[in-house]
Design a protein around this motif. Structure first.
Motif, PDB file in Angstrom:
ATOM      1  N   UNK A   1       0.684   0.612   1.288  1.00 46.33           N
ATOM      2  CA  UNK A   1       1.624   1.391   1.019  1.00 46.33           C
ATOM      3  C   UNK A   1       1.763   1.471  -0.894  1.00 46.33           C
ATOM      4  N   UNK A   2       0.930   0.337  -1.251  1.00 42.48           N
ATOM      5  CA  UNK A   2       1.436   0.253  -2.768  1.00 42.48           C
ATOM      6  C   UNK A   2       0.098   1.370  -3.270  1.00 42.48           C
ATOM      7  N   UNK A   3      -0.736   1.480  -2.837  1.00 42.39           N
ATOM      8  CA  UNK A   3      -2.391   2.096  -2.979  1.00 42.39           C
ATOM      9  C   UNK A   3      -2.832   1.211  -3.400  1.00 42.39           C
ATOM     10  N   UNK A   4      -3.420   0.312  -3.818  1.00 40.27           N
ATOM     11  CA  UNK A   4      -3.844  -0.950  -4.377  1.00 40.27           C
ATOM     12  C   UNK A   4      -4.085  -1.916  -3.775  1.00 40.27           C
ATOM     13  N   UNK A   5      -5.651  -2.070  -3.691  1.00 40.88           N
ATOM     14  CA  UNK A   5      -6.141  -3.377  -2.962  1.00 40.88           C
ATOM     15  C   UNK A   5      -6.903  -4.794  -3.876  1.00 40.88           C
TER      16      UNK A   5
ATOM     17  N   UNK B   1       8.592   1.302  -1.647  1.00 40.70           N
ATOM     18  CA  UNK B   1       7.254   1.511  -1.031  1.00 40.70           C
ATOM     19  C   UNK B   1       8.129   0.395   0.059  1.00 40.70           C
ATOM     20  N   UNK B   2       8.867   0.391   0.236  1.00 41.49           N
ATOM     21  CA  UNK B   2       9.425  -1.450   0.865  1.00 41.49           C
ATOM     22  C   UNK B   2       9.495  -2.381   1.125  1.00 41.49           C
ATOM     23  N   UNK B   3       8.848  -2.868  -0.071  1.00 44.12           N
ATOM     24  CA  UNK B   3       9.632  -3.815  -0.928  1.00 44.12           C
ATOM     25  C   UNK B   3       9.553  -4.594  -0.328  1.00 44.12           C
TER      26      UNK B   3
ATOM     27  N   UNK C   1      17.104  -8.488  -7.077  1.00 44.17           N
ATOM     28  CA  UNK C   1      15.856  -8.825  -6.898  1.00 44.17           C
ATOM     29  C   UNK C   1      14.527  -7.969  -6.612  1.00 44.17           C
ATOM     30  N   UNK C   2      15.375  -6.438  -6.079  1.00 44.25           N
ATOM     31  CA  UNK C   2      14.505  -6.040  -5.617  1.00 44.25           C
ATOM     32  C   UNK C   2      13.450  -5.660  -6.983  1.00 44.25           C
ATOM     33  N   UNK C   3      13.879  -5.232  -8.016  1.00 43.03           N
ATOM     34  CA  UNK C   3      13.592  -4.911  -8.915  1.00 43.03           C
ATOM     35  C   UNK C   3      12.733  -5.551 -10.186  1.00 43.03           C
TER      36      UNK C   3
END
Length: 226
Positions: A13-17, A92-94, A115-117
């Motif tokens: 979802x983040x688009x980074x491995x 991205x449902x972090x 907290x999300x920020x």
């Protein structure tokens, strides 16, 4: 290091491995879960805030090569502020992958804006540490997307605009008063009234004092300018 299927899905979802998944694990670990064997994400938040700021500042300069600092600054603030970072985190449902202590879990930590920020900033720092600035820049620009191009030409927040309106007319700064608070402790709802010394006032309700104040200021600006 292997990570859970949950974090693997989040990476997509983040688009980074991540080459070193431990960077991601630390980024999603809240201070309430800290232990002698596990670092939390507070130091990453500090770094991520700076990386995000540089990426956004550079993007704004590229997007509008004639805008003066006076217009760029409020646009920048609108894009890096807590509410925007939390909005991207929800995108991205972090919250679903955060490692939280029991008390934070019970108090609805996965939904808390602050907290999300903070966690979003930590994830940006984790990408920076894992893949360098170019990787972090690419991720931020992708996740922030059209927000950079669509940020208002005059992006001053409503509270600032209302205060400037009042001062230009010789009035004292607007006063904000909490008139009601409802809901449980983990999800309070605030009603804020903003008042001008000359008499006009408006109220607004939101899930944070800041948002309620901004909404009240927006409503009062519309009233006094109509």
């Amino acid at each position: 290091m292997k990570i859970s299927a949950e974090l693997t899905a989040f990476s997509k979802r983040l688009g980074y491995q991540f080459a070193k998944p431990e960077h991601l694990l630390r980024a999603v670990t809240h201070a309430s879960m800290m232990s002698p064997h596990r670092d939390d994400n507070q130091r990453l938040e500090f770094l991520g805030d700076r990386v995000l700021g540089l990426v956004i500042a550079d993007a704004l300069l590229a997007a509008d090569q004639s805008a003066p600092e006076g217009l760029l600054a409020p646009r920048y603030n609108a894009l890096v502020r807590r509410e925007t970072c939390a909005e991207v985190a929800r995108q991205i449902d972090l919250g679903a992958v955060l490692k939280l202590g029991r008390s934070e879990m019970k108090s609805g930590g996965r939904r808390k804006e602050a907290l999300l920020a903070d966690a979003m900033e930590a994830v940006i720092a984790a990408i920076y540490q894992d893949g360098g600035f170019a990787a972090a820049q690419e991720a931020v620009l992708r996740l922030w997307g059209a927000r950079v191009q669509n940020v208002a030409v005059d992006a001053r927040d409503a509270k600032t605009a209302l205060q400037e309106w009042a001062q230009a007319r010789g009035e004292t700064p607007p006063q904000y008063v909490e008139v009601a608070r409802t809901g449980p402790d983990h999800a309070p709802v605030f009603t804020i009234e903003v008042r001008l010394a000359s008499g006009p006032s408006e109220q607004a309700t939101a899930g944070s004092k800041r948002n309620a104040e901004q909404a009240a200021a927006t409503a009062l600006l519309k009233k006094v300018k109509s």
